[in-house]
Design an enzyme around this catalytic site. Structure first.
Site, PDB file in Angstrom:
ATOM      1  N   SER A 136      -0.669 -33.850 -83.381  1.00  0.00           N
ATOM      2  CA  SER A 136      -1.806 -33.715 -83.485  1.00  0.00           C
ATOM      3  C   SER A 136      -2.390 -32.281 -83.670  1.00  0.00           C
ATOM      4  CB  SER A 136      -1.988 -34.604 -82.091  1.00  0.00           C
ATOM      5  OG  SER A 136      -3.681 -33.792 -82.047  1.00  0.00           O
ATOM      6  N   TYR A 149      -2.005 -37.779 -74.020  1.00  0.00           N
ATOM      7  CA  TYR A 149      -1.596 -38.125 -75.899  1.00  0.00           C
ATOM      8  C   TYR A 149      -1.310 -36.289 -76.124  1.00  0.00           C
ATOM      9  CZ  TYR A 149      -3.075 -37.735 -80.028  1.00  0.00           C
ATOM     10  OH  TYR A 149      -3.554 -38.064 -82.124  1.00  0.00           O
ATOM     11  N   LYS A 153       1.621 -35.142 -77.661  1.00  0.00           N
ATOM     12  CA  LYS A 153       1.994 -34.303 -78.802  1.00  0.00           C
ATOM     13  C   LYS A 153       2.817 -32.896 -79.091  1.00  0.00           C
ATOM     14  CE  LYS A 153       0.209 -38.216 -81.188  1.00  0.00           C
ATOM     15  NZ  LYS A 153       1.277 -38.725 -82.545  1.00  0.00           N
TER      16      LYS A 153
END
Length: 262
Positions: A136, A149, A153
């Site tokens: 990401s 998150y 990543k």
């Protein structure tokens, strides 16, 4: 015929990559926990070179079973293992409960690590193979409001870099995708203590969405190219530029919420 196994194949990036690779003559294995979504994606592809596999990426035994079943249809070959399954989670880190912490870490990183390990023997047996992971833009610089998150990543990014070096002797390349905001189900995640979703926050901030078809083309180029990290979309490119050339300013912008990654 080349073969690609795709997790998160029921929708979004996984579906777009499946459509593109299939259109270019590849055998496609679709894996997900969403049976209806898997069937819908499979219906878009040639039945004679498409298979579906129910897979919870947190289950190593399920990984081994799914890959054995898929490679049985491909003559034992696995040209690309696409670790794409993931979930989003926004909101203040201090408000996340343990169940949420465990679920995001387990799906977004443990699932990728399991996939890489389970696929290794098949990738090693396939000349010119590639491990492709979905990271990401949040792996370029830590994103406030997407802390957990973002951290998972970053872990995917680190694993990709390490395995690209470690597995070079086995003829395996490792690549990852770093897209900005993609308008998929991940952005429908509710923001804790709010009636808004992550998608609402992106729209309000004025950031653009990158089409999944653009990400799919980037996946094709990553598999066939020599760049470890594929930075995709205007937001991701802007973030990468700032992280490299204006780190102090970027830090200040992150503290005020003026810039983020998806």
């Amino acid at each position: 015929m080349k073969a690609i196994f795709i997790t998160g194949g029921a929708s979004g990036i996984g579906r777009a990559v499946a459509i593109l690779f299939s259109a270019r003559g590849w055998r496609v294995g679709l894996a997900d926990i969403d049976a209806a979504g898997l069937a819908a994606t499979a219906a878009m592809l040639p039945a004679e070179r498409t298979s579906t596999h129910h897979l919870d990426v947190r289950d190593m035994a399920a990984w081994e079973e799914a890959l054995a079943a898929f490679t049985a249809t491909s003559g034992g070959l696995l040209d690309v293992m696409f670790n794409n399954a993931g979930i989003g989670q926004g909101g203040p880190f201090g408000a996340l409960d343990r169940a949420t912490l465990d679920r995001v870490i387990d799906i977004n990183f443990r699932g990728v690590a399991y996939g890489a390990r389970a696929a290794y023997p098949w990738l090693k047996a396939t000349p010119g193979s590639c491990l492709l992971n979905t990271a990401s833009a949040s792996a370029i610089y830590g994103s406030p409001g997407l802390s957990l998150y973002s951290a998972t990543k970053f872990a995917v990014r680190g694993l990709t870099e390490a395995l690209d070096g470690e597995w070079a002797a086995d003829g395996i390349r490792a690549r990852d995708l770093m897209p900005g905001f993609i308008d998929t189900a991940i952005l429908s995640t509710p923001i804790p203590d709010s009636n808004r979703t992550a998608r609402d926050a992106v729209v309000d901030a004025g950031f653009e969405f990158t089409p999944v078809e653009t990400v799919a083309e980037a996946a094709w180029n990553a598999v066939h190219g020599d760049t470890v990290h594929a930075v995709i979309g205007k937001t991701a490119r802007r973030l990468a530029f700032a992280a490299r050339w204006m780190p102090g300013r970027l830090r200040r912008m992150m503290r005020t919420g003026a810039l983020g990654g998806g």
